[in-house]
Design a protein around this motif. Structure first.
Motif, PDB file in Angstrom:
ATOM      1  N   LYS A  83       6.137-103.304 -38.390  1.00  0.00           N
ATOM      2  CA  LYS A  83       7.209-102.499 -37.850  1.00  0.00           C
ATOM      3  C   LYS A  83       6.424-101.295 -36.678  1.00  0.00           C
ATOM      4  CE  LYS A  83      11.589-100.862 -39.009  1.00  0.00           C
ATOM      5  NZ  LYS A  83      12.178-101.490 -38.343  1.00  0.00           N
ATOM      6  N   PHE A  84       7.034-101.377 -35.398  1.00  0.00           N
ATOM      7  CA  PHE A  84       6.511-100.402 -34.575  1.00  0.00           C
ATOM      8  C   PHE A  84       7.431 -99.789 -33.480  1.00  0.00           C
ATOM      9  CE2 PHE A  84       3.921-100.390 -30.383  1.00  0.00           C
ATOM     10  CZ  PHE A  84       3.300 -99.223 -30.379  1.00  0.00           C
ATOM     11  N   PHE A  85       7.686 -98.537 -33.945  1.00  0.00           N
ATOM     12  CA  PHE A  85       8.420 -97.925 -33.072  1.00  0.00           C
ATOM     13  C   PHE A  85       7.685 -97.604 -31.932  1.00  0.00           C
ATOM     14  CE2 PHE A  85      10.628 -96.845 -37.071  1.00  0.00           C
ATOM     15  CZ  PHE A  85      11.944 -97.193 -36.592  1.00  0.00           C
ATOM     16  N   ILE A  86       8.564 -97.727 -30.721  1.00  0.00           N
ATOM     17  CA  ILE A  86       7.891 -97.310 -28.884  1.00  0.00           C
ATOM     18  C   ILE A  86       8.234 -96.235 -28.454  1.00  0.00           C
ATOM     19  CG2 ILE A  86       7.122 -99.746 -29.069  1.00  0.00           C
ATOM     20  CD1 ILE A  86       9.325-100.100 -27.112  1.00  0.00           C
ATOM     21  N   GLY A  87       9.483 -95.394 -28.961  1.00  0.00           N
ATOM     22  CA  GLY A  87       9.904 -94.285 -28.404  1.00  0.00           C
ATOM     23  C   GLY A  87       9.130 -93.247 -27.860  1.00  0.00           C
ATOM     24  N   ASN A  88       8.229 -92.875 -28.736  1.00  0.00           N
ATOM     25  CA  ASN A  88       7.382 -91.761 -28.517  1.00  0.00           C
ATOM     26  C   ASN A  88       6.044 -92.479 -27.374  1.00  0.00           C
ATOM     27  OD1 ASN A  88       8.446 -89.881 -30.038  1.00  0.00           O
ATOM     28  ND2 ASN A  88       7.325 -90.097 -31.774  1.00  0.00           N
ATOM     29  N   GLU A  89       5.646 -93.577 -27.760  1.00  0.00           N
ATOM     30  CA  GLU A  89       4.739 -94.241 -26.930  1.00  0.00           C
ATOM     31  C   GLU A  89       5.222 -94.199 -25.396  1.00  0.00           C
ATOM     32  OE1 GLU A  89       1.710 -95.313 -28.015  1.00  0.00           O
ATOM     33  OE2 GLU A  89       2.098 -94.736 -30.117  1.00  0.00           O
ATOM     34  N   LEU A  90       6.474 -94.685 -25.494  1.00  0.00           N
ATOM     35  CA  LEU A  90       6.963 -94.776 -23.784  1.00  0.00           C
ATOM     36  C   LEU A  90       7.563 -93.526 -23.459  1.00  0.00           C
ATOM     37  CD1 LEU A  90       8.261 -98.181 -23.846  1.00  0.00           C
ATOM     38  CD2 LEU A  90       6.208 -97.521 -22.872  1.00  0.00           C
TER      39      LEU A  90
END
Length: 143
Positions: free
Chosen positions: A30-37
Motif C-alpha cells: 500500500k502506497f499513499f501518494i497524496g503527500n508525495e504529489l
C-alpha cells in the motif's frame, strides 16, 4: 523521481508489481501518494494485495467516501455485510459509513483507491473544464 513545477508534480513510482516493497502501518503493498504529489482535494493510494491475502480489519470513515478502481487480478469485497467479487475493470464506491474490507482471490489484486470528502464535489469536469488556445507538440499537424 519527483518533478515539481508551478502547476504540476510528476512522480515515478515504478510498476504495480513493485508495490510489495511499500508498507503502510504493516499493510504490505500500500502506497499513499497524496503527500508525495501535494494533493489538496483527495487522497490516493496504489495497492497490490498478494493472492490469498486479506486486509485484517473492517473499517469505515468519518468523512471520506472511497472509490476503488480494480486494475488487475481478482478478489472479494465486503461492504455492510455483503460480499461480492471484483476483477480488473470493477469500480466500487463506498460511502463514509460503509463497513468495508477486501481480500485478493487466486491472483494478486491491484487497485487504486481515491478518497475524498463525501459531498465536496461542487462541479464535474464538463462544467469545470476550459479549452485553451495553447497547443501541445502533437497538436501541430505532424504525425
Amino acid at each position: 523521481m519527483t518533478t515539481k513545477e508551478n502547476n504540476y508534480t510528476s512522480l515515478e513510482v515504478g510498476t504495480f508489481e513493485s508495490l510489495l516493497s511499500r508498507n503502510y502501518k504493516g499493510i504490505e503493498g500500500k502506497f499513499f501518494i497524496g503527500n508525495e504529489l501535494g494533493l489538496s482535494g483527495c487522497e490516493v493510494s496504489l495497492n497490490r494485495l498478494p493472492a490469498g491475502k486479506a486486509v485484517p480489519f473492517v473499517h469505515a470513515h468519518k468523512k471520506n467516501e472511497e472509490l476503488y478502481i480494480i486494475t488487475g487480478g481478482n478478489g472479494t469485497f465486503f461492504v455492510d455485510g455483503v460480499e461480492f467479487n471484483v476483477q480488473e475493470g470493477s469500480l466500487v464506491r463506498v460511502a463514509p459509513a460503509g463497513a468495508r474490507a477486501y481480500k485478493a482471490g487466486d491472483k494478486d489484486l491491484y487497485f487504486i483507491c481515491i478518497q475524498a470528502q463525501a459531498g465536496s464535489l461542487t462541479q464535474a469536469t464538463h462544467e469545470d473544464g476550459i479549452i485553451l488556445n495553447t497547443k501541445a507538440s502533437w497538436m501541430n499537424g505532424k504525425k
